[in-house]
Write a protein that holds these residues in place. Structure first.
Motif, PDB file in Angstrom:
ATOM      1  N   LEU A 296       1.635   6.539  -6.982  1.00  0.00           N
ATOM      2  CA  LEU A 296       0.537   7.394  -7.439  1.00  0.00           C
ATOM      3  C   LEU A 296       0.808   8.864  -7.146  1.00  0.00           C
ATOM      4  O   LEU A 296       0.440   9.734  -7.941  1.00  0.00           O
ATOM      5  CB  LEU A 296      -0.784   6.948  -6.807  1.00  0.00           C
ATOM      6  N   LEU A 297       1.471   9.164  -6.037  1.00  0.00           N
ATOM      7  CA  LEU A 297       1.818  10.559  -5.742  1.00  0.00           C
ATOM      8  C   LEU A 297       2.838  11.115  -6.734  1.00  0.00           C
ATOM      9  O   LEU A 297       2.846  12.307  -7.004  1.00  0.00           O
ATOM     10  CB  LEU A 297       2.341  10.699  -4.311  1.00  0.00           C
ATOM     11  N   ARG A 298       3.678  10.244  -7.274  1.00  0.00           N
ATOM     12  CA  ARG A 298       4.622  10.699  -8.316  1.00  0.00           C
ATOM     13  C   ARG A 298       3.905  10.952  -9.629  1.00  0.00           C
ATOM     14  O   ARG A 298       4.245  11.871 -10.370  1.00  0.00           O
ATOM     15  CB  ARG A 298       5.744   9.681  -8.501  1.00  0.00           C
ATOM     16  N   VAL A 299       2.895  10.155  -9.930  1.00  0.00           N
ATOM     17  CA  VAL A 299       2.168  10.285 -11.181  1.00  0.00           C
ATOM     18  C   VAL A 299       1.160  11.435 -11.123  1.00  0.00           C
ATOM     19  O   VAL A 299       1.005  12.181 -12.085  1.00  0.00           O
ATOM     20  CB  VAL A 299       1.433   8.961 -11.521  1.00  0.00           C
ATOM     21  N   ALA A 300       0.480  11.588 -10.001  1.00  0.00           N
ATOM     22  CA  ALA A 300      -0.573  12.604  -9.866  1.00  0.00           C
ATOM     23  C   ALA A 300      -0.415  13.325  -8.524  1.00  0.00           C
ATOM     24  O   ALA A 300      -1.213  13.134  -7.614  1.00  0.00           O
ATOM     25  CB  ALA A 300      -1.940  11.951  -9.962  1.00  0.00           C
ATOM     26  N   PRO A 301       0.616  14.163  -8.394  1.00  0.00           N
ATOM     27  CA  PRO A 301       0.907  14.763  -7.092  1.00  0.00           C
ATOM     28  C   PRO A 301      -0.131  15.754  -6.589  1.00  0.00           C
ATOM     29  O   PRO A 301      -0.388  15.829  -5.395  1.00  0.00           O
ATOM     30  CB  PRO A 301       2.253  15.454  -7.302  1.00  0.00           C
ATOM     31  N   ASN A 302      -0.731  16.524  -7.455  1.00  0.00           N
ATOM     32  CA  ASN A 302      -1.655  17.560  -7.007  1.00  0.00           C
ATOM     33  C   ASN A 302      -2.910  17.642  -7.851  1.00  0.00           C
ATOM     34  O   ASN A 302      -3.527  18.696  -7.940  1.00  0.00           O
ATOM     35  CB  ASN A 302      -0.951  18.934  -7.033  1.00  0.00           C
ATOM     36  N   GLY A 303      -3.271  16.556  -8.466  1.00  0.00           N
ATOM     37  CA  GLY A 303      -4.427  16.597  -9.348  1.00  0.00           C
ATOM     38  C   GLY A 303      -5.710  16.850  -8.580  1.00  0.00           C
ATOM     39  O   GLY A 303      -5.841  16.456  -7.426  1.00  0.00           O
ATOM     40  N   PRO A 304      -6.656  17.557  -9.192  1.00  0.00           N
ATOM     41  CA  PRO A 304      -7.924  17.795  -8.512  1.00  0.00           C
ATOM     42  C   PRO A 304      -8.700  16.503  -8.363  1.00  0.00           C
ATOM     43  O   PRO A 304      -8.570  15.586  -9.172  1.00  0.00           O
ATOM     44  CB  PRO A 304      -8.645  18.768  -9.443  1.00  0.00           C
TER      45      PRO A 304
ATOM     46  N   VAL B  38       0.843  -1.201   0.000  1.00  0.00           N
ATOM     47  CA  VAL B  38       0.000   0.000   0.000  1.00  0.00           C
ATOM     48  C   VAL B  38       0.875   1.246   0.000  1.00  0.00           C
ATOM     49  O   VAL B  38       0.605   2.212  -0.711  1.00  0.00           O
ATOM     50  CB  VAL B  38      -0.974  -0.003   1.197  1.00  0.00           C
ATOM     51  N   ARG B  39       1.946   1.227   0.773  1.00  0.00           N
ATOM     52  CA  ARG B  39       2.868   2.375   0.811  1.00  0.00           C
ATOM     53  C   ARG B  39       3.507   2.582  -0.572  1.00  0.00           C
ATOM     54  O   ARG B  39       3.616   3.704  -1.043  1.00  0.00           O
ATOM     55  CB  ARG B  39       3.950   2.144   1.872  1.00  0.00           C
ATOM     56  N   ALA B  40       3.911   1.505  -1.235  1.00  0.00           N
ATOM     57  CA  ALA B  40       4.492   1.611  -2.579  1.00  0.00           C
ATOM     58  C   ALA B  40       3.454   2.147  -3.576  1.00  0.00           C
ATOM     59  O   ALA B  40       3.781   2.970  -4.438  1.00  0.00           O
ATOM     60  CB  ALA B  40       5.028   0.257  -3.042  1.00  0.00           C
ATOM     61  N   LEU B  41       2.209   1.691  -3.445  1.00  0.00           N
ATOM     62  CA  LEU B  41       1.144   2.193  -4.311  1.00  0.00           C
ATOM     63  C   LEU B  41       0.960   3.696  -4.098  1.00  0.00           C
ATOM     64  O   LEU B  41       0.888   4.458  -5.060  1.00  0.00           O
ATOM     65  CB  LEU B  41      -0.158   1.442  -4.022  1.00  0.00           C
ATOM     66  N   LEU B  42       0.903   4.113  -2.851  1.00  0.00           N
ATOM     67  CA  LEU B  42       0.769   5.537  -2.539  1.00  0.00           C
ATOM     68  C   LEU B  42       1.933   6.334  -3.111  1.00  0.00           C
ATOM     69  O   LEU B  42       1.731   7.355  -3.783  1.00  0.00           O
ATOM     70  CB  LEU B  42       0.688   5.754  -1.028  1.00  0.00           C
TER      71      LEU B  42
END
Length: 148
Positions: A135-143, A128-132
């Motif tokens: 995903l934060l690298r791919v979509a760091p601040n997306g609405p 789960v930590r790796a998934l997070l």
């Protein structure tokens, strides 16, 4: 990555997001917040920090100002939000969460923790930590936008 793998990843991410949205909404309703729907949660995510104007909310949700205004009217009728004078713009109104809105937000956080906890049962805490992290690298601040 092959096209078929990209499509499988796309489908899995969309299914996970849809399932997560549904589980959070069901958890909020189970905690006594009647009349809420996922669109409200997406609006709460934008209103929670410091409030927002209807225009800000419309941009965040990817809808027209009229649709955002109707959503704010609904949230206001249900007691989850209120309009206040904007502290920096006399022409604008700031939409903020009420105590009930904040309580609903906390209920959503608890429901999200339960849903992600179920993912940890499958993937493990490290998964789960790796998934997070990924995903934060791919979509760091997306609405956060509903997919209605």
């Amino acid at each position: 990555m092959q096209n078929s793998d990209a499509m499988a990843l796309t489908a899995a991410l969309l299914a996970a997001a849809g399932g997560l949205t549904q589980r959070i909404n069901e958890g909020v309703v189970a905690r006594g917040f009647e009349g809420v729907r996922p669109a409200h949660g997406f609006a709460f995510a934008r209103l929670a920090p410091d409030g927002a104007t209807v225009t800000d909310l419309a941009v965040h949700l990817g809808v027209t100002k009229q649709a955002a205004s109707q959503l704010v009217d609904e949230l206001t009728r249900k007691g989850y939000a209120e309009r206040r004078p904007h502290p920096l713009d006399a022409r604008a109104r700031l939409v903020v969460l009420t105590e009930a809105g904040w309580a609903c937000t906390r209920a959503a956080e608890a429901a999200a923790a339960e849903a992600v906890g179920a993912w940890a049962d499958v993937l493990g805490e490290d998964g789960v930590r790796a998934l997070l992290d990924g995903l934060l690298r791919v979509a760091p601040n997306g609405p956060l936008r509903p997919t209605w």
